[in-house]
Motif scaffolding. Structure first.
Motif, PDB file in Angstrom:
ATOM      1  N   LEU A  36      -5.072   6.372   2.763  1.00  0.00           N
ATOM      2  CA  LEU A  36      -5.780   5.134   3.104  1.00  0.00           C
ATOM      3  C   LEU A  36      -5.187   3.948   2.352  1.00  0.00           C
ATOM      4  CD1 LEU A  36      -8.181   3.507   4.306  1.00  0.00           C
ATOM      5  CD2 LEU A  36      -9.509   4.224   2.305  1.00  0.00           C
ATOM      6  N   PHE A  37      -4.958   4.110   1.061  1.00  0.00           N
ATOM      7  CA  PHE A  37      -4.440   2.996   0.271  1.00  0.00           C
ATOM      8  C   PHE A  37      -3.064   2.571   0.762  1.00  0.00           C
ATOM      9  CE2 PHE A  37      -2.287   0.913  -3.203  1.00  0.00           C
ATOM     10  CZ  PHE A  37      -3.272   0.100  -3.746  1.00  0.00           C
ATOM     11  N   HIS A  38      -2.168   3.514   0.976  1.00  0.00           N
ATOM     12  CA  HIS A  38      -0.794   3.163   1.311  1.00  0.00           C
ATOM     13  C   HIS A  38      -0.614   2.803   2.777  1.00  0.00           C
ATOM     14  CE1 HIS A  38       1.239   4.023  -2.535  1.00  0.00           C
ATOM     15  NE2 HIS A  38       0.164   4.770  -2.736  1.00  0.00           N
ATOM     16  N   ARG A  39      -1.489   3.286   3.646  1.00  0.00           N
ATOM     17  CA  ARG A  39      -1.343   2.990   5.071  1.00  0.00           C
ATOM     18  C   ARG A  39      -2.053   1.707   5.478  1.00  0.00           C
ATOM     19  NH1 ARG A  39      -4.183   4.695   9.552  1.00  0.00           N
ATOM     20  NH2 ARG A  39      -5.491   6.015   8.260  1.00  0.00           N
ATOM     21  N   ARG A  40      -3.136   1.359   4.780  1.00  0.00           N
ATOM     22  CA  ARG A  40      -3.923   0.201   5.194  1.00  0.00           C
ATOM     23  C   ARG A  40      -4.158  -0.808   4.079  1.00  0.00           C
ATOM     24  NH1 ARG A  40      -8.369   2.195   9.692  1.00  0.00           N
ATOM     25  NH2 ARG A  40      -6.901   3.391  10.967  1.00  0.00           N
ATOM     26  N   VAL A  41      -4.638  -0.354   2.934  1.00  0.00           N
ATOM     27  CA  VAL A  41      -5.025  -1.283   1.871  1.00  0.00           C
ATOM     28  C   VAL A  41      -3.811  -2.017   1.323  1.00  0.00           C
ATOM     29  CG1 VAL A  41      -6.142  -1.481  -0.391  1.00  0.00           C
ATOM     30  CG2 VAL A  41      -7.016   0.149   1.300  1.00  0.00           C
TER      31      VAL A  41
END
Length: 263
Positions: A140-145
């Motif tokens: 989640l962090f690396h793909r969106r945030v």
């Protein structure tokens, strides 16, 4: 004697109610059905050890990321959305969100005592939940945030990212400044493991948890696509190298692992 027993029982009920109020902001939504409530509350009140898995997360170079922000309020808004997603995702998976640390967070999963076969099954299941959740959050962090941070950053370091440290063992829930927080060896181990991660996106487990994960990687964890490898990494306490277990996940999947965390 009867009066003293009644008084002690009433005091215990008040103590349990106080612990419930402190636990609920951190707890899974169904925690009173998922766990043996009275037993858990009494363990907290009596200061007994609780078997738990601990997750420590670190947003690498978060201070530099903040300093390079074009608009600080946008940086804060992105961070707030991420922490909210983390909190809800961990709690939905059966975990307890302990705290946001400013550049990361602490969370834990509880495994209550049971008959040997039932306990082993629950331990393996929970270990899988922890590993899967760690992977979801890193993704989640690396793909969106990270994309949201990039849109508000003058210069983005290649070192920015989310790393995870995992450990398991007997921990304690103690009251500090009117809050319940986790302390004990698995907290120390998880924090040590996140510092042992050599680059963003790594998930590193301590020896006890890592060996249990590795034993199951050809069976119970096959569906997760996780591979666990033993490595030597320098740590503050062991600069010549300490055994750790690095978790890697296959890129093949049947959908986005983070959809449930984005809501």
């Amino acid at each position: 004697m009867a009066t003293e027993q009644a008084s002690a029982s009433e005091q215990r009920d008040r103590d349990r109610a106080a612990v419930v109020r402190m636990l609920e902001p951190h707890a899974p939504p169904d925690w009173q059905h998922r766990f043996r409530e009275t037993e858990l509350l009494d363990a907290v009140i009596d200061g007994d050890a609780i078997q738990m898995f601990v997750m420590a997360a670190d947003i690498r170079e978060s201070t530099a990321l903040m300093k390079e922000s074009i608009r600080f309020e946008r940086f804060a808004a992105v961070m707030d959305r991420f922490v909210s997603s983390v909190r809800s995702g961990i709690r939905r998976s059966g975990g307890w969100f302990d705290k946001f640390t400013g550049d990361g967070f602490l969370a834990y999963w509880i495994v209550q005592p049971a008959a040997p076969d039932a306990y082993e099954e629950r331990f393996v299941q929970t270990a899988g939940d922890v590993a899967h959740t760690a992977h979801e959050l890193v993704d989640l962090f690396h793909r969106r945030v990270l994309e949201d941070f990039r849109a508000n950053t003058r210069n983005l370091s290649a070192g920015v990212g989310l790393s995870m440290g995992l450990d398991a063992g007997p921990g304690y829930l103690v009251k500090i400044a009117d809050e319940l927080t986790i302390v004990g060896p698995p907290v120390v181990g998880a924090v040590r493991m996140v510092t042992a991660a050599s680059q963003p996106q790594e998930i590193v487990a301590n020896v006890f948890l890592g060996e249990r994960l590795r034993d199951q990687q050809d069976g119970a964890y096959e569906a997760l696509g996780v591979t666990v490898t033993r490595e030597l990494r320098p740590t503050k306490e062991y600069p010549k190298g300490q055994e750790v277990y690095a978790l890697t996940f296959s890129s093949d999947g049947d959908g986005s692992p983070t959809d449930e965390l984005d809501g």
